[in-house]
Design an enzyme around this catalytic site. Structure first.
Site, PDB file in Angstrom:
ATOM      1  N   ARG A   1       0.868  -1.191   0.000  1.00  0.00           N
ATOM      2  CA  ARG A   1       0.000   0.000   0.000  1.00  0.00           C
ATOM      3  C   ARG A   1       0.901   1.236   0.000  1.00  0.00           C
ATOM      4  NH1 ARG A   1      -3.899  -0.073   4.944  1.00  0.00           N
ATOM      5  NH2 ARG A   1      -5.136  -1.563   3.766  1.00  0.00           N
TER       6      ARG A   1
ATOM      7  N   ARG B   1      -1.746   6.278   9.768  1.00  0.00           N
ATOM      8  CA  ARG B   1      -1.953   5.728   8.430  1.00  0.00           C
ATOM      9  C   ARG B   1      -1.936   6.826   7.401  1.00  0.00           C
ATOM     10  NH1 ARG B   1      -4.200   1.110   8.095  1.00  0.00           N
ATOM     11  NH2 ARG B   1      -3.806  -0.231   9.831  1.00  0.00           N
TER      12      ARG B   1
ATOM     13  N   LYS C   1      -3.725   1.262  15.128  1.00  0.00           N
ATOM     14  CA  LYS C   1      -3.678   2.215  14.017  1.00  0.00           C
ATOM     15  C   LYS C   1      -4.309   3.552  14.414  1.00  0.00           C
ATOM     16  CE  LYS C   1      -6.292  -0.665  11.459  1.00  0.00           C
ATOM     17  NZ  LYS C   1      -7.232  -1.231  10.467  1.00  0.00           N
TER      18      LYS C   1
ATOM     19  N   LYS D   1      -5.795   7.215  12.489  1.00  0.00           N
ATOM     20  CA  LYS D   1      -6.080   7.788  11.171  1.00  0.00           C
ATOM     21  C   LYS D   1      -6.362   9.286  11.250  1.00  0.00           C
ATOM     22  CE  LYS D   1      -7.641   3.419   9.287  1.00  0.00           C
ATOM     23  NZ  LYS D   1      -8.728   2.627   8.698  1.00  0.00           N
TER      24      LYS D   1
ATOM     25  N   CYS E   1     -15.387  -2.814  -0.338  1.00  0.00           N
ATOM     26  CA  CYS E   1     -13.997  -3.110   0.036  1.00  0.00           C
ATOM     27  C   CYS E   1     -13.481  -4.251  -0.827  1.00  0.00           C
ATOM     28  CB  CYS E   1     -13.916  -3.470   1.510  1.00  0.00           C
ATOM     29  SG  CYS E   1     -14.596  -5.101   1.854  1.00  0.00           S
TER      30      CYS E   1
ATOM     31  N   CYS F   1      -8.237 -10.601   0.949  1.00  0.00           N
ATOM     32  CA  CYS F   1      -8.324 -10.180   2.345  1.00  0.00           C
ATOM     33  C   CYS F   1      -8.490 -11.388   3.266  1.00  0.00           C
ATOM     34  CB  CYS F   1      -9.487  -9.215   2.551  1.00  0.00           C
ATOM     35  SG  CYS F   1      -9.615  -8.734   4.283  1.00  0.00           S
TER      36      CYS F   1
ATOM     37  N   CYS G   1     -16.767  -8.044   5.759  1.00  0.00           N
ATOM     38  CA  CYS G   1     -16.766  -8.388   7.185  1.00  0.00           C
ATOM     39  C   CYS G   1     -17.113  -7.119   7.958  1.00  0.00           C
ATOM     40  CB  CYS G   1     -15.403  -8.963   7.602  1.00  0.00           C
ATOM     41  SG  CYS G   1     -14.161  -7.721   8.007  1.00  0.00           S
TER      42      CYS G   1
ATOM     43  N   CYS H   1     -14.162  -1.379   6.124  1.00  0.00           N
ATOM     44  CA  CYS H   1     -13.159  -0.705   5.283  1.00  0.00           C
ATOM     45  C   CYS H   1     -13.763   0.210   4.211  1.00  0.00           C
ATOM     46  CB  CYS H   1     -12.248  -1.740   4.633  1.00  0.00           C
ATOM     47  SG  CYS H   1     -11.300  -2.662   5.849  1.00  0.00           S
TER      48      CYS H   1
HETATM   49 FE1  SRM Z   1      -9.254  -1.744   6.253  1.00  0.00          FE
HETATM   50  C1  SRM Z   1      -7.960  -4.382   7.898  1.00  0.00           C
HETATM   51  C2  SRM Z   1      -8.439  -3.094   3.305  1.00  0.00           C
HETATM   52  C3  SRM Z   1      -9.853   1.230   4.771  1.00  0.00           C
HETATM   53  C4  SRM Z   1     -10.985  -0.743   9.025  1.00  0.00           C
HETATM   54  N1  SRM Z   1      -8.295  -3.433   5.709  1.00  0.00           N
HETATM   55  C5  SRM Z   1      -7.798  -4.370   6.545  1.00  0.00           C
HETATM   56  C6  SRM Z   1      -6.957  -5.396   5.765  1.00  0.00           C
HETATM   57  C7  SRM Z   1      -5.552  -4.932   5.758  1.00  0.00           C
HETATM   58  C8  SRM Z   1      -7.081  -6.842   6.243  1.00  0.00           C
HETATM   59  C9  SRM Z   1      -6.029  -7.333   7.198  1.00  0.00           C
HETATM   60  O1  SRM Z   1      -5.788  -6.699   8.254  1.00  0.00           O
HETATM   61  O2  SRM Z   1      -5.456  -8.386   6.907  1.00  0.00           O
HETATM   62  C10 SRM Z   1      -7.618  -5.255   4.367  1.00  0.00           C
HETATM   63  C11 SRM Z   1      -6.763  -5.630   3.158  1.00  0.00           C
HETATM   64  C12 SRM Z   1      -7.626  -6.209   2.069  1.00  0.00           C
HETATM   65  C13 SRM Z   1      -6.945  -6.375   0.779  1.00  0.00           C
HETATM   66  O3  SRM Z   1      -6.813  -7.532   0.319  1.00  0.00           O
HETATM   67  O4  SRM Z   1      -6.560  -5.408   0.159  1.00  0.00           O
HETATM   68  C14 SRM Z   1      -8.133  -3.837   4.428  1.00  0.00           C
HETATM   69  N2  SRM Z   1      -9.051  -1.044   4.399  1.00  0.00           N
HETATM   70  C15 SRM Z   1      -8.811  -1.779   3.289  1.00  0.00           C
HETATM   71  C16 SRM Z   1      -9.000  -0.986   2.028  1.00  0.00           C
HETATM   72  C17 SRM Z   1      -8.041  -1.380   0.914  1.00  0.00           C
HETATM   73  C18 SRM Z   1     -10.464  -1.116   1.561  1.00  0.00           C
HETATM   74  C19 SRM Z   1     -10.732  -0.731   0.128  1.00  0.00           C
HETATM   75  O5  SRM Z   1     -11.330  -1.566  -0.520  1.00  0.00           O
HETATM   76  O6  SRM Z   1     -10.358   0.348  -0.304  1.00  0.00           O
HETATM   77  C20 SRM Z   1      -8.813   0.434   2.584  1.00  0.00           C
HETATM   78  C21 SRM Z   1      -7.376   0.870   2.560  1.00  0.00           C
HETATM   79  C22 SRM Z   1      -7.234   2.255   3.094  1.00  0.00           C
HETATM   80  C23 SRM Z   1      -5.858   2.817   2.950  1.00  0.00           C
HETATM   81  O7  SRM Z   1      -5.509   3.192   1.834  1.00  0.00           O
HETATM   82  O8  SRM Z   1      -5.163   2.925   3.977  1.00  0.00           O
HETATM   83  C24 SRM Z   1      -9.264   0.223   4.028  1.00  0.00           C
HETATM   84  N3  SRM Z   1     -10.162  -0.019   6.827  1.00  0.00           N
HETATM   85  C25 SRM Z   1     -10.400   1.050   6.027  1.00  0.00           C
HETATM   86  C26 SRM Z   1     -11.353   1.915   6.650  1.00  0.00           C
HETATM   87  C27 SRM Z   1     -11.926   3.203   6.050  1.00  0.00           C
HETATM   88  C28 SRM Z   1     -11.108   4.411   6.380  1.00  0.00           C
HETATM   89  O9  SRM Z   1     -10.095   4.319   7.072  1.00  0.00           O
HETATM   90  O10 SRM Z   1     -11.505   5.485   5.945  1.00  0.00           O
HETATM   91  C29 SRM Z   1     -11.694   1.351   7.860  1.00  0.00           C
HETATM   92  C30 SRM Z   1     -12.756   1.881   8.863  1.00  0.00           C
HETATM   93  C31 SRM Z   1     -12.280   3.057   9.645  1.00  0.00           C
HETATM   94  C32 SRM Z   1     -11.560   2.622  10.882  1.00  0.00           C
HETATM   95  O11 SRM Z   1     -10.367   2.371  10.815  1.00  0.00           O
HETATM   96  O12 SRM Z   1     -12.208   2.507  11.936  1.00  0.00           O
HETATM   97  C33 SRM Z   1     -10.931   0.135   7.964  1.00  0.00           C
HETATM   98  N4  SRM Z   1      -9.394  -2.422   8.158  1.00  0.00           N
HETATM   99  C34 SRM Z   1     -10.212  -1.897   9.118  1.00  0.00           C
HETATM  100  C35 SRM Z   1     -10.164  -2.747  10.281  1.00  0.00           C
HETATM  101  C36 SRM Z   1     -10.956  -2.544  11.602  1.00  0.00           C
HETATM  102  C37 SRM Z   1     -10.222  -1.639  12.535  1.00  0.00           C
HETATM  103  C38 SRM Z   1     -10.856  -1.582  13.895  1.00  0.00           C
HETATM  104  O13 SRM Z   1     -10.753  -0.556  14.556  1.00  0.00           O
HETATM  105  O14 SRM Z   1     -11.450  -2.564  14.331  1.00  0.00           O
HETATM  106  C39 SRM Z   1      -9.282  -3.816   9.961  1.00  0.00           C
HETATM  107  C40 SRM Z   1      -8.883  -4.981  10.865  1.00  0.00           C
HETATM  108  C41 SRM Z   1      -7.920  -4.597  11.933  1.00  0.00           C
HETATM  109  O15 SRM Z   1      -7.297  -3.550  11.937  1.00  0.00           O
HETATM  110  O16 SRM Z   1      -7.790  -5.424  12.850  1.00  0.00           O
HETATM  111  C42 SRM Z   1      -8.839  -3.566   8.617  1.00  0.00           C
HETATM  112 FE1  SF4 Z   2     -11.279  -7.243   4.471  1.00  0.00          FE
HETATM  113 FE2  SF4 Z   2     -13.267  -6.804   6.131  1.00  0.00          FE
HETATM  114 FE3  SF4 Z   2     -11.750  -4.776   5.338  1.00  0.00          FE
HETATM  115 FE4  SF4 Z   2     -13.407  -5.875   3.638  1.00  0.00          FE
HETATM  116  S1  SF4 Z   2     -13.989  -4.822   5.527  1.00  0.00           S
HETATM  117  S2  SF4 Z   2     -11.228  -5.395   3.216  1.00  0.00           S
HETATM  118  S3  SF4 Z   2     -13.394  -7.993   4.236  1.00  0.00           S
HETATM  119  S4  SF4 Z   2     -11.062  -6.448   6.567  1.00  0.00           S
END
Ligand code: SRM
Ligand code: SF4
Length: 576
Positions: free
Chosen positions: A88, A157, A220, A222, A441, A447, A486, A490
């Protein structure tokens, strides 16, 4: 980072490390994130890296993944999973140059499955990279001044920033601060240069991580910058959001919003999405101090035992918003001023052409779920490459996974339009209002946390919902719909008017009632249901909306007024 007044409990922890969560010990013992990553990268016995290194490389924006489509088959064949890596890019505010686009395109074609993925935080992900190609990819990015530092991990991030190119002067001011914030808050360990660029280890005068210490942040963190009236970045979902306050087009300062976060876990009532609370105003020249003060409070008081409870939102709710605000002010050395008035009107992207205040032109392209790929109907990747070869302005990735061809001189527009038409890119904006406001997402197959499809399924589901909208005369009604595989959120599904989060293959929770400009969380309407139930529920609610809505009433507002879901008034919802 330099913060002189704050006690740094990450180096002077009140609890012994062995009483903290396992990840704290891992970070503390990692020699500032070096671990054994170098050794893992050259281990030819496996396509993976060691388990601890898989956690540490996240701090460098790299994730170990495996192809989940063939996971079971590989297990049956007694083979290790088909491991690959995702990288990323760190791209504050989503702005990149044509030469950066061309390099990423080249790397995507050569090492990352012939595709690029634009993310919901305005950057690129490259998937499917083999371990032995990782260094080549990271060094390739370096040639165009890009890196993957801190794109994940327990630190700050990717910093987001409203893309609006029409307010060119204000955008330039705020974007420059977003870049500065990202540079300032990114970790400082020399490990990145050593591991990925082969640099020699250099002695440091003071501590290698003056702000983060040995254990970085609990989780993390943000940061995002919104420029009203656009709330494209969903400022209330950020741990630390800044809402730009301008006078006569000149940036004055920012309202500060803290404690947003969307991740939750099904059946875990202690986890919940929370919208950020606006706590006051700071002038623009106190921005960096404010970031230090807020982040240091989370660094020192965040939960370092239970990672499921370690985001800043929980620290705030445990300690109380007033206590946290006072602690931030104490560290700043001055009280925050009362928040300035502001108005946010939408969290979507206006698609198509527009002219900025400086006369330059911009075209926002709809990129379905951020997937840049060639298909027989739309050779999108080729088209964007051809445009990058002649484009003299910038590319801007939007927080809705779309792309703006930006800063085009009027005389250059015909050539860009011709390339768009030749590659079918001009057709992309002619989509229903629902599709234009849809977001999914990545989920399967890369993922590791996905429980259901998202990116590969939402386009088909939207087609079916479009039929319902047509029948109810709502085809041009903008309604936000967001899906995730899930509950992690995201694609920010909890602040859309229709939200869907995966529970199991083919099963989703359905949420209704979110605010159109991201100001209100939605609420679960149906739990763990399949497509027939989802379509039946939407047919009924959309039909009711078409018949009985008031002038200008949004679908999310109607879902509450009509009693389908209760209004979430607290800025957070709790699992039932
Ligand atoms: Fe996310 C984890 C993809 C934005 C909340 N996110 C992941 C992971 C890395 C899975 C992992 O930990 O193994 C995913 C990778 C999937 C893949 O194959 O690419 C993933 N997140 C994404 C992306 C690529 C979604 C998309 O389709 O665009 C976004 C990348 C953003 C970036 O460029 O940095 C992405 N993730 C977000 C957002 C939205 C935002 O930040 O605006 C959220 C919700 C906001 C937040 O953080 O509360 C988000 N991602 C999570 C979480 C839950 C965090 C939590 O507080 O519980 C996880 C899991 C974790 O961290 O344990 C996670
Ligand atoms: Fe993966 Fe869940 Fe984030 Fe979708 S919402 S990219 S399934 S961690």
């Amino acid at each position: 980072m330099t913060t002189n007044t704050q006690p740094d409990r990450s180096r002077d922890l009140s609890q012994p490390l062995d009483q903290l969560g396992a990840d704290e010990t891992l970070k503390a013992d990692s020699d500032q994130l070096r671990g054994t990553i170098k050794e893992s990268l050259v281990d030819e016995v496996t396509a993976a890296v060691a388990a601890d290194d898989a956690k540490l490389i996240k701090f460098f924006g790299i994730y170990q993944q495996d192809d989940r489509d063939i996971r079971d088959e590989r297990r049956r064949q007694k083979l290790e999973p088909a491991f690959t890596f995702m990288a990323r890019v760190r791209l504050p505010g989503g702005v990149c140059s044509p030469s950066q686009w061309l390099k990423l395109d080249e790397l995507g074609r050569a090492y990352a499955g012939d595709t690029l993925r634009l993310t919901t935080r305005q950057t690129f992900q490259l998937h499917h990279i083999m371990k032995h190609d990782l260094r080549t990819v990271i060094r390739g990015m370096r040639e165009v001044l890009l890196d993957t530092k801190a794109a994940c991990g327990d630190d700050t991030r990717g910093v987001m920033c409203t893309v609006n190119p029409n307010l060119s002067r204000l955008h330039a001011q705020v974007h420059a601060l977003a870049v500065r914030a990202s540079d300032h808050a990114t970790h400082k360990t020399g490990a990145y240069d050593e591991i990925w660029y082969g640099a020699e280890r250099r002695p440091t005068k003071g501590p290698e991580e003056p702000f983060y210490g040995r254990t970085y942040l609990p989780r993390k963190f943000k940061i995002g910058f919104a420029i009203p009236p656009s709330n494209d970045i969903d400022v209330y979902s950020q741990d630390l959001g800044f809402i730009a306050i301008a006078r006569d087009g000149e940036l004055q300062g920012f309202n500060v919003a803290i404690g947003g976060g969307l991740g939750r876990t099904d059946q875990a009532p202690k986890t919940y999405p929370r919208l950020a609370s606006v706590i006051g105003y700071v002038p623009a020249d106190r921005l960096i101090e404010t970031i230090d003060a807020v982040m240091s409070v989370q660094r020192d008081y965040g939960d370092r035992v239970d990672r499921a409870h370690a985001r800043f939102k929980y620290t705030i709710d445990d300690k109380g918003l007033d206590w946290i605000t006072e602690e931030i002010e104490r560290r700043l050395g001055f009280p925050l001023a009362p928040a300035e008035p502001y108005e946010l009107t939408s969290n979507g992207d206006p698609l198509g052409w527009s002219t900025g205040e400086d006369g330059r032109e911009h075209c926002t392209l709809f990129i379905q779920n951020g997937r840049v790929i060639n298909t027989p109907e739309h050779p999108m990747m080729d088209g964007l490459r051809a445009i990058a070869e002649v484009h003299k302005g910038t590319f801007r990735i939007t927080p809705n996974q779309n792309l703006i061809l930006s800063d085009i001189e009027p005389g250059d527009r015909p050539a860009i339009e011709k390339l768009m038409a030749e590659h079918g890119l001009d057709a992309l904006e002619r989509r229903s209002a629902l599709r234009r406001n849809s977001m999914a997402c990545v989920a399967l197959p890369t993922c590791g946390l996905a429980m259901a499809e998202s990116e590969r399924y939402l386009p088909d589901l939207v087609t079916k919902i479009e039929t319902l909208l047509d029948a109810h005369g709502l085809k041009e009604e903008p309604i936000t719909i967001r899906m995730t595989g899930c509950p992690n959120g995201c694609a920010r599904p909890y602040i859309s008017e229709i939200g869907l989060t995966g529970r199991a293959p083919g099963k989703y929770n359905l949420y209704l009632g979110g605010g159109f400009h991201g100001q209100r969380l939605n609420k679960m309407y149906l739990e763990n249901v399949g497509e027939p139930e989802i379509l039946e529920a939407l047919d009924a609610t959309l039909g009711h909306y078409a018949r009985e809505r008031e002038p200008g009433e949004r679908f999310g507002d109607f879902a509450i007024r009509a009693g389908y879901v209760a209004e979430v008034t607290e800025g957070r919802f709790f699992n039932d």
